[in-house]
Design an enzyme around this catalytic site. Structure first.
Site, PDB file in Angstrom:
ATOM      1  N   HIS A 159      -6.867  -5.707  -1.761  1.00  0.00           N
ATOM      2  CA  HIS A 159      -5.790  -4.892  -1.196  1.00  0.00           C
ATOM      3  C   HIS A 159      -5.008  -5.740  -0.189  1.00  0.00           C
ATOM      4  CE1 HIS A 159      -3.929  -0.994  -0.819  1.00  0.00           C
ATOM      5  NE2 HIS A 159      -4.014  -1.033   0.502  1.00  0.00           N
ATOM      6  N   SER A 182       0.845  -1.183   0.000  1.00  0.00           N
ATOM      7  CA  SER A 182       0.000   0.000   0.000  1.00  0.00           C
ATOM      8  C   SER A 182       0.888   1.245   0.000  1.00  0.00           C
ATOM      9  CB  SER A 182      -0.959  -0.036   1.188  1.00  0.00           C
ATOM     10  OG  SER A 182      -2.002   0.891   1.036  1.00  0.00           O
ATOM     11  N   ASP A 220      -8.594  -4.942  -6.174  1.00  0.00           N
ATOM     12  CA  ASP A 220      -8.269  -3.951  -5.159  1.00  0.00           C
ATOM     13  C   ASP A 220      -9.110  -2.684  -5.370  1.00  0.00           C
ATOM     14  OD1 ASP A 220      -7.112  -2.121  -3.427  1.00  0.00           O
ATOM     15  OD2 ASP A 220      -5.073  -2.789  -3.819  1.00  0.00           O
TER      16      ASP A 220
END
Length: 615
Positions: free
Chosen positions: A586, A469, A554
């Site tokens: 994600h 991320s 995601d």
């Protein structure tokens, strides 16, 4: 060298995890694999002998991504849980009756994100649920009756970012975001009244503010607030006057959590997370309990639940070099009973200690982090991996971390840095990261590399950058902006273009978009600035090998964020590997996908850093 810890032990499913006690104390529910997929299990509790594990049985039968979050309803007859599809984070709320095994989809809408707003022991048949079915940007309030399954919309959202109900399950508080990133906290005295402003949270305080709970009598709010302070303090705000009283504070770190009495909703124990967790007792009646709990285990305890009578507490103990361990604590006798370890197989291997450290960044800001050294290899001239946390408005913490143990076991110094913008260290520290993605936030990572090499811990020529991320973005920044610092980079679901990232956020983030623009930049007015901080803008400068991994579903960092950097690398002939997981979002929820990724990452790091890898 110590024995190699199998990837399946580190990254496979836990044996058991996340126990929850039923309201009447008669049953225990937890998450454990069923045919290799995480499901809900339930077993009866005997007051004399504890949990009857021989009577344990699964009560759900998921065969895909597994169940990761659940809780007992206060009626004691239903266990509530959420699931999405393929990692799309369109969470729907389900329940199961652990006796009849009847399962229901309680929010049967397509493409929604359902969230529980409130439950109460005073209203055991009711659950307040936020659902964004009518407007994907806003969660309306629905009242669910568990006995019938009836779901009725109660409040249409006019633009609020959050709701809070009192103990009678009346929504009496709302958070109204403002265009400059500040927020109004609105309250009302009853369901028949209009909301009125109680106080305004300035934009610079917003990330350090949390509305925790109404008091039991409904006359005040408990809040974690940084008003008139750098750190978030536990405060009580009187609804009639708006007067705030500070109940607990620490000058160095934010209040991180509150344990409250189940009936009065008075705060009993306050937690403050520094290098490790610290505890402030506000209610003298639980001081002996905390002392008895801490005597059960050397780890840091967290309070994960209790029965309605407040006789039995569930405690999770966190250590750095071992599994999370769960106990059931009896308040009457002040004794504890071991429930289980989440990953007992870890006890067969030598794990590494996680050591707090700090350094001064180039502009004088003190930065904290954790170093995990490879057992048996000393503390000098080691290959190192800077493992960058996501968020970025979260922080790394002390305790068992599978990636830190994996990296240390393979022969690397694992370095985790709470760079500026991370939470927990006060609002000034968070604000120091505003508009510093790829700027001073990245400088902190470079300064961390300088620190570990100056200490003699790391070999300057063998340092990798790794993360997911925001951490994946940082890995791409490391490869594109500072390719002479790192020898290779691993990016997991990291954005490569900040403008396209901000233009494709999930719709339900919209109420807090001003805060996001404040932290990162505005895609309409800061086009050149955001491009200058985007790794894609300097992809041609990358000279180190890259491993990129992405989930196709995601919703936060879209597949295109990885695809566009991969295309640029391919066009420039730059060495890279790309892994796309079609059934993930994600991060990687399925154990087989986790193992596949870590197998590739391990091989990649061994190639460029020289550590070990499991065949």
């Amino acid at each position: 060298m110590v024995d190699l810890i199998p990837r399946s032990v580190l990254f496979g499913n836990p044996e058991r995890t996340s126990p929850e006690i039923s309201p009447d104390g008669s049953s225990l529910a937890w998450i454990a694999p069923r045919d290799g997929v995480l499901n809900l299990w339930v077993a009866p509790i005997d007051t004399e002998s504890g949990v009857d594990w021989t009577a344990a049985r699964p009560v759900t039968e998921d065969t895909d991504r597994g169940i990761r979050a659940f809780g007992w309803a206060f009626d004691g007859q239903h266990v509530l849980y959420v699931q999405d599809v393929g990692g799309d984070e369109n969470w729907r709320l389900y329940d199961v009756d652990p006796v009849s095994l009847e399962r229901r989809d309680l929010t049967p809408f397509e493409g929604i994100y359902a969230t529980i707003i409130g439950t109460s022991k005073r209203r055991p048949d009711e659950v307040l649920v936020g659902i964004n079915a009518d407007n994907p940007q806003l969660h309306d309030v629905y009242r669910l009756h568990l006995s019938s399954g009836e779901l009725v919309k109660e409040i249409e959202n006019p633009g609020y970012a959050g709701w809070l109900a009192d103990e009678e399950l009346v929504v009496r508080c709302a958070i109204a975001p403002l265009p400059d990133g500040s927020m109004h906290v609105l309250v009302r005295d009853s369901a028949a009244d209009e909301f009125r402003p109680l106080l305004t949270i300035p934009a610079e305080d917003a990330t350090s503010t949390d509305v925790v709970s109404f008091s039991g009598d409904g006359r005040s709010l408990l809040m974690i607030s940084a008003a008139d302070s750098d750190t978030g303090r536990l405060t009580r705000v009187e609804l009639a006057s708006g007067e705030a009283t500070v109940l607990a504070a620490d000058p160095e770190a934010d209040v991180s959590g509150v344990v409250m009495h189940p009936d009065t909703r008075e705060p009993q124990i306050v937690t403050v997370l520094k290098d490790r967790m610290t505890y402030i007792v506000l209610d003298p009646s639980v001081a002996g309990d905390l002392a008895a709990v801490r005597a059960l285990h050397p780890g840091d305890p967290s309070f994960s639940g209790r029965d309605e009578a407040d006789r039995t507490w569930l405690i999770a103990f966190t250590v750095d070099a071992g599994s999370v361990t769960y106990f059931m604590y009896d308040r009457a006798t002040k004794t504890g009973r071991l429930l289980f370890e989440a990953r007992p197989a870890l006890s067969g291997y030598e794990l590494a200690a996680m050591e707090p450290f700090s350094f001064t960044a180039r502009d004088g800001l003190v930065i904290h982090g954790y170093a995990t050294f490879p057992p048996g290899l000393g503390r000098a001239n080691l290959p190192a991996v800077v493992n960058v946390h996501g968020g970025p408005q979260v922080r790394d913490t002390w305790g068992y971390n599978p990636e830190a143990q994996w990296l240390a076991n393979r022969g690397y110094l694992c370095v985790q840095v709470n760079y500026r913008g991370s939470t927990g260290y006060g609002k000034a520290f968070i604000a120091a990261g505003d508009r510093e993605w790829g700027g001073k936030m990245h400088d902190d990572l470079i300064d961390a590399v300088e620190h570990i090499t100056a200490q003699g811990w790391a070999d300057r020529s063998r340092v990798a950058i790794y993360g997911g991320s925001y951490g994946g973005y940082a890995a791409l920044v490391g490869a594109a902006f500072t390719p002479d610092v790192f020898c290779c980079a691993v990016d997991i679901v990291g954005p490569s273009n900040l403008k396209t990232l901000l233009e494709t956020i999930p719709p339900y983030w919209a109420p807090m978009i001003a805060q996001l623009y404040r932290r990162v930049g505005n895609p309409e007015t800061d086009v050149e600035f955001l491009w200058s901080r985007s790794p894609l803008s300097r992809a041609q400068d990358i000279r180190i090998p890259l491993l990129i991994a992405q989930g196709a579903n995601d919703p936060r960092v879209k597949q295109a964020e990885s695809e566009q950097i991969v295309a640029a690398l391919t066009a420039a002939g730059i060495d890279h590997e790309y892994m796309l997981f079609p059934d993930e979002g994600h991060g990687f929820a399925k154990p087989e996908n986790r193992i596949k990724f870590y197998t590739a990452a391990e091989r990649f790091l061994a190639k460029y850093l020289g550590g070990r890898h499991e065949e």
